[in-house]
Motif scaffolding. Structure first.
Motif, PDB file in Angstrom:
ATOM      1  N   ILE A  41       0.688  -0.739  -0.285  1.00 56.01           N
ATOM      2  CA  ILE A  41      -0.126  -0.013   0.469  1.00 56.01           C
ATOM      3  C   ILE A  41       0.741   1.325   0.118  1.00 56.01           C
ATOM      4  O   ILE A  41       0.865   1.966  -0.227  1.00 56.01           O
ATOM      5  CB  ILE A  41      -1.061  -0.166   1.522  1.00 56.01           C
ATOM      6  N   LYS A  42       2.093   1.075   0.854  1.00 56.56           N
ATOM      7  CA  LYS A  42       2.321   2.751   1.109  1.00 56.56           C
ATOM      8  C   LYS A  42       3.391   2.397  -0.476  1.00 56.56           C
ATOM      9  O   LYS A  42       4.026   3.551  -0.600  1.00 56.56           O
ATOM     10  CB  LYS A  42       3.577   2.308   2.496  1.00 56.56           C
ATOM     11  N   VAL A  43       4.460   1.522  -0.818  1.00 52.27           N
ATOM     12  CA  VAL A  43       5.111   1.580  -1.808  1.00 52.27           C
ATOM     13  C   VAL A  43       4.739   1.598  -3.284  1.00 52.27           C
ATOM     14  O   VAL A  43       5.048   2.366  -4.544  1.00 52.27           O
ATOM     15  CB  VAL A  43       6.294   0.695  -1.769  1.00 52.27           C
ATOM     16  N   CYS A  44       4.052   1.063  -3.410  1.00 51.05           N
ATOM     17  CA  CYS A  44       3.084   0.583  -4.298  1.00 51.05           C
ATOM     18  C   CYS A  44       2.010   0.914  -5.132  1.00 51.05           C
ATOM     19  O   CYS A  44       1.390   1.196  -6.018  1.00 51.05           O
ATOM     20  CB  CYS A  44       3.023  -0.839  -4.684  1.00 51.05           C
ATOM     21  N   LYS A  45       1.265   1.955  -3.355  1.00 48.62           N
ATOM     22  CA  LYS A  45      -0.116   2.961  -3.936  1.00 48.62           C
ATOM     23  C   LYS A  45      -0.744   2.055  -4.261  1.00 48.62           C
ATOM     24  O   LYS A  45      -2.113   2.437  -4.658  1.00 48.62           O
ATOM     25  CB  LYS A  45       0.284   3.753  -4.860  1.00 48.62           C
ATOM     26  N   HIS A  46      -1.301   0.332  -3.796  1.00 50.70           N
ATOM     27  CA  HIS A  46      -2.339  -0.503  -3.684  1.00 50.70           C
ATOM     28  C   HIS A  46      -3.230  -0.122  -3.056  1.00 50.70           C
ATOM     29  O   HIS A  46      -3.246   0.390  -1.923  1.00 50.70           O
ATOM     30  CB  HIS A  46      -1.698  -1.517  -3.659  1.00 50.70           C
ATOM     31  N   GLU A  47      -4.565  -0.252  -4.009  1.00 54.46           N
ATOM     32  CA  GLU A  47      -5.335   0.060  -2.662  1.00 54.46           C
ATOM     33  C   GLU A  47      -5.792  -1.842  -1.543  1.00 54.46           C
ATOM     34  O   GLU A  47      -5.312  -2.829  -2.025  1.00 54.46           O
ATOM     35  CB  GLU A  47      -6.797  -0.053  -3.739  1.00 54.46           C
ATOM     36  N   ARG A  48      -6.272  -1.426  -0.841  1.00 53.77           N
ATOM     37  CA  ARG A  48      -5.945  -2.541   0.504  1.00 53.77           C
ATOM     38  C   ARG A  48      -6.202  -3.617  -0.180  1.00 53.77           C
ATOM     39  O   ARG A  48      -5.802  -4.963   0.234  1.00 53.77           O
ATOM     40  CB  ARG A  48      -6.584  -2.137   1.599  1.00 53.77           C
ATOM     41  N   ILE A  49      -7.280  -4.043  -0.744  1.00 53.25           N
ATOM     42  CA  ILE A  49      -7.925  -5.539  -1.530  1.00 53.25           C
ATOM     43  C   ILE A  49      -6.852  -5.518  -2.036  1.00 53.25           C
ATOM     44  O   ILE A  49      -6.523  -7.360  -2.786  1.00 53.25           O
ATOM     45  CB  ILE A  49      -9.320  -5.493  -1.967  1.00 53.25           C
ATOM     46  N   GLN A  50      -6.172  -5.103  -3.112  1.00 53.42           N
ATOM     47  CA  GLN A  50      -5.211  -5.401  -3.962  1.00 53.42           C
ATOM     48  C   GLN A  50      -4.116  -5.994  -3.666  1.00 53.42           C
ATOM     49  O   GLN A  50      -3.278  -6.715  -3.823  1.00 53.42           O
ATOM     50  CB  GLN A  50      -4.695  -3.744  -5.195  1.00 53.42           C
ATOM     51  N   ALA A  51      -3.155  -4.994  -2.324  1.00 53.20           N
ATOM     52  CA  ALA A  51      -2.227  -6.349  -2.114  1.00 53.20           C
ATOM     53  C   ALA A  51      -2.707  -6.985  -1.074  1.00 53.20           C
ATOM     54  O   ALA A  51      -1.795  -8.208  -1.129  1.00 53.20           O
ATOM     55  CB  ALA A  51      -2.158  -3.889  -0.554  1.00 53.20           C
ATOM     56  N   GLU A  52      -3.711  -7.251  -0.441  1.00 47.50           N
ATOM     57  CA  GLU A  52      -4.089  -8.497   0.010  1.00 47.50           C
ATOM     58  C   GLU A  52      -4.117  -9.395  -0.785  1.00 47.50           C
ATOM     59  O   GLU A  52      -3.481 -10.804  -0.277  1.00 47.50           O
ATOM     60  CB  GLU A  52      -5.577  -8.227   1.047  1.00 47.50           C
ATOM     61  N   GLN A  53      -4.667  -8.643  -1.875  1.00 49.99           N
ATOM     62  CA  GLN A  53      -4.509 -10.093  -3.431  1.00 49.99           C
ATOM     63  C   GLN A  53      -3.059 -10.831  -3.525  1.00 49.99           C
ATOM     64  O   GLN A  53      -3.260 -12.321  -3.260  1.00 49.99           O
ATOM     65  CB  GLN A  53      -5.309  -9.573  -3.904  1.00 49.99           C
ATOM     66  N   CYS A  54      -2.319  -9.682  -4.181  1.00 50.08           N
ATOM     67  CA  CYS A  54      -1.177 -10.213  -4.125  1.00 50.08           C
ATOM     68  C   CYS A  54      -0.458 -10.634  -3.366  1.00 50.08           C
ATOM     69  O   CYS A  54       0.554 -11.342  -3.131  1.00 50.08           O
ATOM     70  CB  CYS A  54      -0.442  -8.506  -4.347  1.00 50.08           C
ATOM     71  N   THR A  55      -0.688 -10.111  -1.495  1.00 45.87           N
ATOM     72  CA  THR A  55      -0.161 -10.875  -0.638  1.00 45.87           C
ATOM     73  C   THR A  55      -0.238 -12.458  -0.432  1.00 45.87           C
ATOM     74  O   THR A  55       0.539 -13.579   0.176  1.00 45.87           O
ATOM     75  CB  THR A  55      -0.139 -10.224   0.591  1.00 45.87           C
ATOM     76  N   TYR A  56      -1.579 -12.895  -1.057  1.00 51.32           N
ATOM     77  CA  TYR A  56      -2.451 -14.360  -1.073  1.00 51.32           C
ATOM     78  C   TYR A  56      -1.660 -14.705  -1.950  1.00 51.32           C
ATOM     79  O   TYR A  56      -1.296 -16.238  -1.992  1.00 51.32           O
ATOM     80  CB  TYR A  56      -3.357 -14.233  -0.786  1.00 51.32           C
ATOM     81  N   ALA A  73      10.929   3.238 -12.916  1.00 59.27           N
ATOM     82  CA  ALA A  73      10.431   3.594 -12.688  1.00 59.27           C
ATOM     83  C   ALA A  73       9.938   3.069 -10.963  1.00 59.27           C
ATOM     84  O   ALA A  73       9.768   3.142 -10.032  1.00 59.27           O
ATOM     85  CB  ALA A  73       9.232   3.561 -13.068  1.00 59.27           C
ATOM     86  N   LEU A  74      10.320   1.706 -10.918  1.00 54.93           N
ATOM     87  CA  LEU A  74      10.210   0.845 -10.612  1.00 54.93           C
ATOM     88  C   LEU A  74      11.251   0.010  -9.885  1.00 54.93           C
ATOM     89  O   LEU A  74      11.291  -0.189  -8.998  1.00 54.93           O
ATOM     90  CB  LEU A  74      10.105  -0.732 -11.433  1.00 54.93           C
ATOM     91  N   LYS A  75      12.337   1.047  -9.943  1.00 53.64           N
ATOM     92  CA  LYS A  75      14.368   0.793  -9.429  1.00 53.64           C
ATOM     93  C   LYS A  75      13.759   1.194  -7.575  1.00 53.64           C
ATOM     94  O   LYS A  75      13.583   0.436  -6.456  1.00 53.64           O
ATOM     95  CB  LYS A  75      14.603   1.140  -9.525  1.00 53.64           C
ATOM     96  N   PRO A  76      13.252   2.402  -7.816  1.00 47.67           N
ATOM     97  CA  PRO A  76      12.961   3.064  -6.318  1.00 47.67           C
ATOM     98  C   PRO A  76      12.172   1.863  -5.609  1.00 47.67           C
ATOM     99  O   PRO A  76      11.997   2.368  -4.284  1.00 47.67           O
ATOM    100  CB  PRO A  76      12.866   4.314  -6.156  1.00 47.67           C
ATOM    101  N   MET A  77      10.907   1.766  -5.862  1.00 46.61           N
ATOM    102  CA  MET A  77       9.819   0.712  -5.115  1.00 46.61           C
ATOM    103  C   MET A  77      10.731  -0.818  -5.095  1.00 46.61           C
ATOM    104  O   MET A  77      10.075  -1.456  -3.803  1.00 46.61           O
ATOM    105  CB  MET A  77       8.627   0.652  -6.163  1.00 46.61           C
ATOM    106  N   LYS A  78      11.433  -0.886  -5.632  1.00 46.54           N
ATOM    107  CA  LYS A  78      11.751  -2.082  -5.697  1.00 46.54           C
ATOM    108  C   LYS A  78      13.292  -1.817  -3.947  1.00 46.54           C
ATOM    109  O   LYS A  78      13.153  -3.300  -2.980  1.00 46.54           O
ATOM    110  CB  LYS A  78      12.795  -2.882  -6.551  1.00 46.54           C
ATOM    111  N   GLU A  79      14.145  -0.901  -3.999  1.00 47.10           N
ATOM    112  CA  GLU A  79      14.931  -0.279  -3.312  1.00 47.10           C
ATOM    113  C   GLU A  79      14.172  -0.319  -1.932  1.00 47.10           C
ATOM    114  O   GLU A  79      14.596  -0.997  -0.715  1.00 47.10           O
ATOM    115  CB  GLU A  79      15.373   0.853  -3.692  1.00 47.10           C
ATOM    116  N   ALA A  80      13.209   0.140  -1.545  1.00 44.40           N
ATOM    117  CA  ALA A  80      11.540   0.772  -0.523  1.00 44.40           C
ATOM    118  C   ALA A  80      11.348  -0.632   0.177  1.00 44.40           C
ATOM    119  O   ALA A  80      11.496  -1.041   1.138  1.00 44.40           O
ATOM    120  CB  ALA A  80      10.693   1.676  -0.554  1.00 44.40           C
TER     121      ALA A  80
END
Length: 91
Positions: A41-56, A73-80
């Motif tokens: 949610i914090k890094v990728c700006k996912h909605e909660r439901i999207q983050a939950e689905q990815c986690t499963y 664009a992805l490199k700073p997200m990966k580092e975070a």
């Protein structure tokens, strides 16, 4: 191998950096579901439901592509994500 070939090779690598890539997060036995969800949610700006689905998906399949974009664009997200103790890679 000639110098000319090496210069051509560098150009090809730079062109590929503009192509769409994927940010993949990998499963581990350390991080909790809640931690991974919060970071997506914090890094990728996912909605909660999207983050939950990815986690499963990460949990059951061992990995999940959580974001698409350019390498730049992805490199700073990966580092975070890595800074939070979660294994991630750009593919």
């Amino acid at each position: 191998m000639s110098w000319q070939f090496e210069e051509e090779e560098i150009v090809l690598i730079e062109e590929k950096e503009d192509e769409a890539k994927g940010l993949v997060v990998f499963n581990d036995d350390v991080n909790s579901f809640d931690h991974v969800i919060d970071i997506l949610i914090k890094v990728c700006k996912h909605e909660r439901i999207q983050a939950e689905q990815c986690t499963y998906i990460i949990h059951f399949n061992g990995k999940c592509e959580v974001k698409k974009g350019t390498y730049k664009a992805l490199k700073p997200m990966k580092e975070a994500i890595l800074d939070e103790g979660i294994n991630a890679s750009i593919v």
